[in-house]
Design an enzyme around this catalytic site. Structure first.
Site, PDB file in Angstrom:
ATOM      1  N   SER A   1       0.825  -1.210   0.000  1.00  9.48           N
ATOM      2  CA  SER A   1       0.000   0.000   0.000  1.00  9.48           C
ATOM      3  C   SER A   1       0.857   1.258   0.000  1.00  9.48           C
ATOM      4  O   SER A   1       1.971   1.282   0.550  1.00  9.48           O
ATOM      5  CB  SER A   1      -0.876   0.007   1.257  1.00  9.48           C
ATOM      6  OG  SER A   1      -1.507   1.253   1.447  1.00  9.48           O
TER       7      SER A   1
ATOM      8  N   TYR B   1      -2.147   0.507   9.756  1.00  6.96           N
ATOM      9  CA  TYR B   1      -2.289  -0.199   8.485  1.00  6.96           C
ATOM     10  C   TYR B   1      -0.995  -0.126   7.687  1.00  6.96           C
ATOM     11  O   TYR B   1      -0.445  -1.146   7.237  1.00  6.96           O
ATOM     12  CB  TYR B   1      -3.461   0.385   7.688  1.00  6.96           C
ATOM     13  CG  TYR B   1      -3.538  -0.126   6.271  1.00  6.96           C
ATOM     14  CD1 TYR B   1      -3.603  -1.485   5.998  1.00  6.96           C
ATOM     15  CD2 TYR B   1      -3.557   0.768   5.196  1.00  6.96           C
ATOM     16  CE1 TYR B   1      -3.667  -1.949   4.697  1.00  6.96           C
ATOM     17  CE2 TYR B   1      -3.636   0.318   3.897  1.00  6.96           C
ATOM     18  CZ  TYR B   1      -3.686  -1.041   3.647  1.00  6.96           C
ATOM     19  OH  TYR B   1      -3.743  -1.496   2.360  1.00  6.96           O
TER      20      TYR B   1
ATOM     21  N   LYS C   1       1.819  -3.238   6.699  1.00  6.59           N
ATOM     22  CA  LYS C   1       2.247  -3.535   5.335  1.00  6.59           C
ATOM     23  C   LYS C   1       3.763  -3.423   5.198  1.00  6.59           C
ATOM     24  O   LYS C   1       4.419  -4.252   4.554  1.00  6.59           O
ATOM     25  CB  LYS C   1       1.547  -2.607   4.342  1.00  6.59           C
ATOM     26  CG  LYS C   1       0.077  -2.917   4.129  1.00  6.59           C
ATOM     27  CD  LYS C   1      -0.105  -4.267   3.486  1.00  6.59           C
ATOM     28  CE  LYS C   1      -1.556  -4.529   3.098  1.00  6.59           C
ATOM     29  NZ  LYS C   1      -1.732  -5.873   2.497  1.00  6.59           N
TER      30      LYS C   1
END
Length: 333
Positions: A117, A141, A145
């Site tokens: 991402s 998040y 990743k």
């Protein structure tokens, strides 16, 4: 070439990539626990209903289907949700992914395409963002990743697992033929939320209108989901041809604001989405848009649906035909 296992293949990006793989002539098997995916999205494709931490199920699928490559989409993917519940994000996106990587090691799988991402970059120092930009995530998040991205070179050195890491910008739109689309419960993405508001659903919340951007709202790079699927197919072909592990941005390089999205939805649908200005959402950078020059020059990737109105039109076609999401779609194989 053996079969491709697609984890999270019944989800939004995964299902579009399954279709692209099959169109490329590949044998595909999907592994998905259906917590966020939809059986109807992969009708006609072998489906192993299990999570990625179920090592026995993963290893059995790898052996039974003669899998030689994996595309990994099974992850939690909401910035706001990750801020509210970081433990769940570390458990699913890191711990469970390590369990998956252990199964790939044990079954001697050599090729992986990893769904990463743009959230790994944090607040950009310059735009468009290139792959060499510092990675300083500002939300759990993005941190999860990046944790997996950092693990992958070690797995390659120790276990010969070569991985291409694709850093998505904002996945959007729907398959142009109208059979696949976006159906999240709850929905976090801007375009489907704006379409829902235009159809008389809940008001669209604009999270912050006081950013240092031209209209005060966040700027994002909206990349069509079918173009993302193409990037995965090209990445796998590159690995299988012996090209080295690499990191690629996947975006159009064209930033659009939240208000741009609302205007596009109004143009396409002929309806004005009801909206409300809310406070900034924790963990949101003001601007994220990509330089995708590396994947263009090295893999020959070209977005086919780069125009925002075109992206919205494909999403609108799906939502208009499937007002109940995949509940309206057939599930027969």
């Amino acid at each position: 070439m053996g079969a491709v296992l697609v984890t999270g293949g019944a989800g939004y990006i995964g299902s579009h990539t399954v279709k692209a793989l099959r169109s490329a002539g590949r044998d595909v098997v999907v592994l998905d626990n259906l917590a966020a995916g939809h059986r109807a999205a992969v009708a006609g494709v072998p489906l192993v209903e299990a999570g990625i931490a179920d090592t026995r199920a993963v290893r059995d699928a790898l052996r039974r289907h003669a899998v030689t490559a994996v595309m990994h989409f099974a992850a939690s993917a909401s910035v706001g949700e990750s801020v509210a519940d970081p433990h769940a994000y570390y458990a699913n996106n890191v711990a469970d992914t390590l369990a998956l990587l252990g199964a790939l090691r044990d079954e001697s799988v050599r090729h992986l395409v990893f769904s990463s991402s743009a959230a790994v970059y944090g607040v950009p120092e310059e735009t468009p963002i290139r792959e060499g930009h510092p990675t300083r995530p500002i939300n759990p998040y993005g941190e999860t990743k990046l944790a997996v991205e950092r693990a992958l070179p070690h797995y390659e050195r120790a276990y010969a697992l070569a991985a291409i890491r694709l850093r998505y910008f904002n996945a959007s739109g729907a398959d142009p033929d109208g059979t696949l689309g976006e159906d999240h419960r709850p929905e976090h993405h801007a375009i489907p939320r704006a379409i829902a508001a235009a159809r008389g659903g809940p008001r669209f919340e604009v999270f912050g209108a006081d950013y240092a951007t031209p209209d005060g709202t966040c700027l994002r790079d909206y990349v069509h989901v079918s173009d993302l699927a193409d990037a995965h197919v090209l990445s796998l072909a590159a690995l299988e041809s012996g090209r080295p592990a690499r990191t690629y941005n996947v975006g159009t390089g064209r930033p659009h604001s939240v208000l741009d999205v609302l205007a596009a939805v109004e143009r396409v649908t002929g309806r004005s989405p009801a909206r409300a200005i809310s406070a900034r959402r924790p963990g949101d950078p003001p601007v994220l848009h990509a330089s995708s020059e590396r994947i263009r020059s090295e893999l020959g990737w070209r977005p086919r649906f780069a125009d925002l109105d075109t992206i919205v039109e494909t999403a609108w076609r799906w939502h208009r035909a499937h007002p109940g999401g995949y509940a309206d779609a057939p599930t027969e194989s």
